[in-house]
Write an enzyme that holds these catalytic residues in place. Structure first.
Site, PDB file in Angstrom:
ATOM      1  N   GLY A   1       0.838  -1.202   0.000  1.00 42.78           N
ATOM      2  CA  GLY A   1       0.000   0.000   0.000  1.00 42.78           C
ATOM      3  C   GLY A   1       0.866   1.241   0.000  1.00 42.78           C
ATOM      4  N   SER A   2       0.332   2.302   0.569  1.00 41.38           N
ATOM      5  CA  SER A   2       1.037   3.577   0.495  1.00 41.38           C
ATOM      6  C   SER A   2       2.244   3.606   1.446  1.00 41.38           C
ATOM      7  CB  SER A   2       0.084   4.718   0.835  1.00 41.38           C
ATOM      8  OG  SER A   2      -0.425   4.538   2.130  1.00 41.38           O
ATOM      9  N   THR A   3       3.222   4.411   1.104  1.00 39.83           N
ATOM     10  CA  THR A   3       4.427   4.545   1.930  1.00 39.83           C
ATOM     11  C   THR A   3       4.052   5.094   3.307  1.00 39.83           C
ATOM     12  OG1 THR A   3       5.881   4.750   0.039  1.00 39.83           O
ATOM     13  CG2 THR A   3       6.663   5.733   2.075  1.00 39.83           C
TER      14      THR A   3
ATOM     15  N   GLY B   1       2.683   2.336   5.332  1.00 38.50           N
ATOM     16  CA  GLY B   1       3.797   1.420   5.587  1.00 38.50           C
ATOM     17  C   GLY B   1       4.647   1.914   6.752  1.00 38.50           C
TER      18      GLY B   1
ATOM     19  N   CYS C   1       1.857   0.394  -8.417  1.00 36.05           N
ATOM     20  CA  CYS C   1       2.950   0.915  -7.594  1.00 36.05           C
ATOM     21  C   CYS C   1       4.226   1.075  -8.403  1.00 36.05           C
ATOM     22  CB  CYS C   1       3.178   0.025  -6.389  1.00 36.05           C
ATOM     23  SG  CYS C   1       3.323  -1.702  -6.828  1.00 36.05           S
TER      24      CYS C   1
ATOM     25  N   GLU D   1       3.911  10.188  -5.942  1.00 38.39           N
ATOM     26  CA  GLU D   1       3.034   9.273  -6.663  1.00 38.39           C
ATOM     27  C   GLU D   1       1.710   9.968  -6.982  1.00 38.39           C
ATOM     28  OE1 GLU D   1       2.387   5.905  -4.089  1.00 38.39           O
ATOM     29  OE2 GLU D   1       2.838   4.511  -5.690  1.00 38.39           O
TER      30      GLU D   1
HETATM   31  P1  NAI Z   1      -3.552   2.708   1.851  1.00 37.97           P
HETATM   32  O1  NAI Z   1      -2.121   2.458   2.005  1.00 37.97           O
HETATM   33  O2  NAI Z   1      -4.235   3.579   2.844  1.00 37.97           O
HETATM   34  O3  NAI Z   1      -4.359   1.320   1.850  1.00 37.97           O
HETATM   35  C1  NAI Z   1      -3.825   0.066   1.572  1.00 37.97           C
HETATM   36  C2  NAI Z   1      -4.410  -0.937   2.564  1.00 37.97           C
HETATM   37  O4  NAI Z   1      -3.989  -0.621   3.883  1.00 37.97           O
HETATM   38  C3  NAI Z   1      -5.916  -0.973   2.630  1.00 37.97           C
HETATM   39  O5  NAI Z   1      -6.339  -2.305   2.789  1.00 37.97           O
HETATM   40  C4  NAI Z   1      -6.228  -0.166   3.877  1.00 37.97           C
HETATM   41  O6  NAI Z   1      -7.470  -0.494   4.448  1.00 37.97           O
HETATM   42  C5  NAI Z   1      -5.100  -0.543   4.777  1.00 37.97           C
HETATM   43  N1  NAI Z   1      -4.750   0.404   5.827  1.00 37.97           N
HETATM   44  C6  NAI Z   1      -4.961   1.748   5.867  1.00 37.97           C
HETATM   45  N2  NAI Z   1      -4.482   2.263   7.013  1.00 37.97           N
HETATM   46  C7  NAI Z   1      -3.941   1.237   7.717  1.00 37.97           C
HETATM   47  C8  NAI Z   1      -3.267   1.142   8.970  1.00 37.97           C
HETATM   48  N3  NAI Z   1      -3.036   2.218   9.726  1.00 37.97           N
HETATM   49  N4  NAI Z   1      -2.833  -0.067   9.369  1.00 37.97           N
HETATM   50  C9  NAI Z   1      -3.016  -1.163   8.606  1.00 37.97           C
HETATM   51  N5  NAI Z   1      -3.659  -1.120   7.416  1.00 37.97           N
HETATM   52  C10 NAI Z   1      -4.109   0.059   6.978  1.00 37.97           C
HETATM   53  O7  NAI Z   1      -3.803   3.245   0.421  1.00 37.97           O
HETATM   54  P2  NAI Z   1      -5.076   4.105  -0.055  1.00 37.97           P
HETATM   55  O8  NAI Z   1      -5.506   5.109   0.948  1.00 37.97           O
HETATM   56  O9  NAI Z   1      -6.091   3.169  -0.475  1.00 37.97           O
HETATM   57  O10 NAI Z   1      -4.448   4.891  -1.272  1.00 37.97           O
HETATM   58  C11 NAI Z   1      -3.774   6.130  -1.043  1.00 37.97           C
HETATM   59  C12 NAI Z   1      -2.556   6.231  -1.893  1.00 37.97           C
HETATM   60  O11 NAI Z   1      -1.670   5.187  -1.561  1.00 37.97           O
HETATM   61  C13 NAI Z   1      -2.767   6.046  -3.383  1.00 37.97           C
HETATM   62  O12 NAI Z   1      -3.156   7.217  -4.001  1.00 37.97           O
HETATM   63  C14 NAI Z   1      -1.420   5.606  -3.819  1.00 37.97           C
HETATM   64  O13 NAI Z   1      -0.595   6.715  -3.998  1.00 37.97           O
HETATM   65  C15 NAI Z   1      -0.921   4.781  -2.681  1.00 37.97           C
HETATM   66  N6  NAI Z   1      -1.115   3.331  -2.896  1.00 37.97           N
HETATM   67  C16 NAI Z   1      -0.054   2.602  -3.270  1.00 37.97           C
HETATM   68  C17 NAI Z   1      -0.212   1.268  -3.530  1.00 37.97           C
HETATM   69  C18 NAI Z   1       0.925   0.434  -3.948  1.00 37.97           C
HETATM   70  O14 NAI Z   1       0.722  -0.646  -4.473  1.00 37.97           O
HETATM   71  N7  NAI Z   1       2.139   0.832  -3.707  1.00 37.97           N
HETATM   72  C19 NAI Z   1      -1.495   0.614  -3.441  1.00 37.97           C
HETATM   73  C20 NAI Z   1      -2.551   1.460  -2.971  1.00 37.97           C
HETATM   74  C21 NAI Z   1      -2.343   2.771  -2.734  1.00 37.97           C
END
Ligand code: NAI
Length: 781
Positions: free
Chosen positions: A242-244, A247, A298, A393
């Site tokens: 997911g997002s940095t 992470g 990503c 990104e």
């Molecule tokens: P996100 O990183 O918030 O979500 C990814 C996953 O993490 C989802 O299942 C979410 O429910 C979960 N999550 C959110 N907060 C968490 C926490 N504190 N602890 C554990 N899990 C948690 O990504 P989001 O908000 O959907 O997208 C935002 C931005 O993130 C995008 O615009 C993009 O720039 C980036 N992104 C990057 C990805 C990649 O593959 N590198 C994938 C998705 C988003």
């Protein structure tokens, strides 16, 4: 429309995929979903809607998990794990094979549901996502089969908590679940809130395929549920994509918990086009790089770097090609660009692009569908490398572009972000492309290609793109751990005594920085005593400034990473030779500090260890992975960079050699913090280094308090990894502080490692000292 008109416009008629089977499955489930726990779906409860982003229609209602749901899921996974592991490799292989088969039989249903839920073109879910999902399960069925023979010293980690994003819902699930199950772990997985449906379909398929209860558990909900999973005390390993930003939070939230962690985060991957590239192929590659999955990838090639001489021609070709991209109903088989996952993401993309007043913007002129989340493919040229859109990104179908003149400038621009996930290099001159590939800081490089994936080829980043690999042998590492090792390490207090004048000529203690002795910045030193209180000497107390100087020296010694393994081996042998010549001195010092007569044995073990890493320096090789795409994936072993190593307290010389050996054998530079209670040998050791032809800055040695210096080392932005085997209980602070630049950490979590045994050396160390860099090159017909 007449035939003549059709030929003139070359418009395609709509060719929508039939979605009735997917809707029937949703209806079968009652359109409302609970979680999948212990082999069954729970009753649906309070929750949220899952919508089709292409038209806003509701697809189903999902349940927001509570802490109690997460607890039950983790409990089910825990209960199932022992039996699942005891099933043995072959038993698990049969289950993974059955999952692959049932996915294959239901590929169309899965692909259509994925497209309905996520908005990606059916062409992609059908031809890319689903085949890769199946391949991942087949490949890992094989890994389960081979585990006992090929990884005899590894065992499952236990219960894995896995949190995945919405851009490749089923593929990310496969990347997480397949290796975990293959290695004998059980999982609790949370799909992203926008796209949970295929994970629930997967659960249904696992049930049909006869997977034992509790091996796979799926809970739905938002980030709060993700947090419950990753911080759950009974989860042993966390895997996140997911997002940095999230992470980083997970790194902090799991610090000191002893949980293994892998993070696959964001990127701003460069797409480098040299003027001798086949420009038409490079244009097609670029379409796959940035408009695949609407740019919500990503590793999207989102930063075009094109050589000046062809820039204008390339941009013209690109604009023309963009005009022919077809945007619309994702279920239509003729569509190239589908819907963005959610209105929130459309807003995020629009805000970033609208906020940019510099450069020149070109968007595809087309009528976007009236309803639904669509965004036109966009190109922005002429931005400065430091511009926000060149650095961050966008995660949408927006490409930013700039030019370069020389290969060196291309490398410098390519590396000019905080990320390091992937890169594409385009040139018909393979000498050039293969010269550039190792110089770009990224976990994956495609030569004359983009966005190619395979289960056999490790995927993952460096720098703030995260750590750990998914796929290949290297991907299994995170889902296994060395057999046994649970004994707690006792803290060692320094000996005490009366300070006073030393015997003989007073020796002024210095630190060893950049190949030279350096006076400690603070001017403080500490007395070291024998167990009986006899004063043995003084050691300097390094402070944060000394540490920064040492890191700077290590940074400056980057050329070490480009030396040959043979050359590094020669230096390690030479060190062993010089250490051997002074063996008695070292043994005497160790015996004096520790009492007893272990010194001789420790010196002998240290010489042996230097030989071990000299031996490995030119043998811990990469591999060439056969991938079912035209080409080959080279899994190269790249050094991690600057490693901060906090040495074990209990074995002052052997501990230092055990940290330094693997690090420098693999081309890293180290900043070592010597044993805190028994530091004295460090100064004799740097004299050995001084006489061994080691370039200055490759090894730097500090003495001082582990507890004071560890957080500084872990927070330093120019340190790429921190290892700690100290007995000071500093694992948590290191993991927490490392979140700043997401450096790799390897800490003992208070567990004992016997430095005299095989567990004190070998592959674990060499793997920690390297990153697998996957380089895809064209190969064969
Ligand atoms: P996100 O990183 O918030 O979500 C990814 C996953 O993490 C989802 O299942 C979410 O429910 C979960 N999550 C959110 N907060 C968490 C926490 N504190 N602890 C554990 N899990 C948690 O990504 P989001 O908000 O959907 O997208 C935002 C931005 O993130 C995008 O615009 C993009 O720039 C980036 N992104 C990057 C990805 C990649 O593959 N590198 C994938 C998705 C988003």
């Amino acid at each position: 429309m007449s035939v003549k008109e059709i030929f003139e416009t070359m418009n395609y008629g709509p060719a929508p995929e039939d979605a009735s089977e997917a809707f029937a499955w949703l209806v079968d489930q009652g359109d409302r979903f609970g979680h999948f726990i212990d082999g069954d779906f729970t009753s649906p409860d309070e929750g949220f809607l899952s919508r089709n982003p292409a038209n806003g229609e509701t697809l189903a209602t999902l349940t927001q998990a509570t802490q109690a749901d997460v607890d039950t899921a983790v409990e089910a996974a825990r209960k199932a794990q022992g039996k699942w592991a005891r099933l043995g490799g072959h038993g698990r292989a049969k289950h993974l094979y059955a999952i692959a088969r049932i996915l294959q039989r239901n590929a169309r249903l899965c692909a259509v549901l994925e497209t309905l839920d996520n908005g990606k073109p059916i062409r992609e879910s059908r031809d890319i996502d689903l085949p890769l999902v199946q391949r991942h399960f087949y490949y890992h069925a094989g890994m389960a089969q081979l585990m006992e023979s090929e990884l005899p010293d590894r065992e499952p980690v236990g219960v894995c908590g896995q949190v995945i994003p919405w851009n490749f819902p089923l593929l990310m699930l496969a990347w997480k679940v397949a290796p975990a199950l293959a290695m004998g772990n059980t999982v609790v997985l949370k799909p992203a809130e926008y796209t949970s449906l295929t994970a629930l379909l997967f659960a249904d398929l696992c049930r049909q395929a006869g997977l034992p209860k509790g091996v796979v558990n799926i809970v739905t909900g938002d980030g709060a549920v993700g947090e419950m999973i990753v911080t759950h005390p009974d989860v042993d390993k966390v895997a996140f994509t997911g997002s940095t930003e999230v992470g980083r939070r997970i790194r902090q939230a799991t610090a000191g918990s002893g949980k293994a962690l892998t993070l696959e985060l964001g990127g701003k991957s460069p797409y480098v086009v040299f003027e001798d590239a086949d420009l038409d192929s490079a244009i097609e590659g670029l379409v796959d790089a940035i408009w695949f999955n609407q740019g919500q990838v990503c590793c999207a090639g989102s930063r075009l770097l094109v050589q000046e001489g062809v820039a204008e021609r390339f941009h013209d070709k690109l604009r023309a090609r963009m005009q022919s991209l077809r945007i619309g109903n994702p279920l239509d088989k003729c569509i190239d660009v589908g819907a963005i996952v959610d209105p929130v993401q459309v807003r995020a993309i629009s805000e970033m692009v609208e906020g940019c007043t510099e450069g020149e913007r070109f968007s595809v002129a087309t009528d976007l569908p009236e309803s639904g989340c669509f965004y036109p493919p966009t190109l922005i040229t002429g931005l400065a490398p430091s511009h926000r859109l060149m650095q961050e990104e966008i995660f949408g179908p927006v490409l930013v572009s700039t030019t370069f003149r020389t290969p060196d400038e291309a490398v410098q621009l390519a590396n000019n972000t905080r990320y390091g996930l992937a890169a594409s290099v385009w040139s018909e001159n393979l000498n050039l492309a293969l010269d550039i590939a190792p110089r770009i800081e990224a976990g994956v490089i495609w030569v004359n290609g983009s966005n190619m994936f395979d289960a056999a080829a490790g995927f993952g980043g460096v720098r703030e793109s995260g750590f750990g690999r998914e796929g290949g042998w290297e991907g299994l590492r995170a889902y296994t751990r060395p057999v046994g090792r649970t004994r707690q390490l006792a803290g060692i207090e320094p000996n005490t005594g009366e300070n006073g004048p030393a015997e003989g000529i007073d020796r002024t203690p210095k630190l060893y920085i950049g190949g030279k002795q350096a006076r400690p910045d603070g001017g403080y030193s500490r007395a070291v005593f024998s167990p009986r209180g006899k004063l043995l000497g003084q050691v300097p107390e390094a402070n944060r400034k000394d540490l920064r100087n040492a890191v700077e020296a290590a940074r400056g010694a980057g050329a070490w990473g480009r030396t040959s393994g043979h050359q590094r081996a020669q230096i390690l042998y030479y060190m062993a030779e010089n250490l051997s010549a002074r063996a008695d001195d070292f043994a005497h010092k160790i015996n004096e500090m520790k009492g007893g007569r272990s010194g001789e044995k420790e010196v002998e073990a240290s010489i042996r260890r230097l030989f071990t890493y000299a031996a490995w320096a030119d043998k811990f090789d990469g591999q060439a992975r056969g991938v079912p795409i035209r080409g080959i994936a080279l899994a190269m072993r790249a050094p991690v960079g600057v490693i901060g190593a906090i040495c074990p307290d209990e074995a002052p010389l052997l501990g230092m050699v055990s940290m330094m050996g693997p690090a420098i054998a693999m081309g890293n530079r180290v900043v070592m913090l010597a044993s805190e209670p028994y530091p004295l040998v460090y100064a004799d050791f740097y004299q050995v280094l001084d006489t061994s032809d080691l370039p200055g800055g490759v090894v730097n040695i500090l003495t001082g308090k582990h507890g004071t210096l560890a957080p500084v080392m872990a927070a330093h932005m120019d340190v790429d990894a921190v290892w700690s085997f100290s007995s000071s209980g500093i694992s948590e602070v290191i993991e927490r502080e490392s979140a700043g630049n997401l450096k790799r950490t390897w800490v003992n979590n208070g567990l004992v490692r016997d430095w005299f045994l095989a567990e004190g050396e070998g592959r674990d160390f060499l793997e920690a000292a390297t990153e697998v860099k996957t380089i895809w090159v064209p190969y064969g017909a």
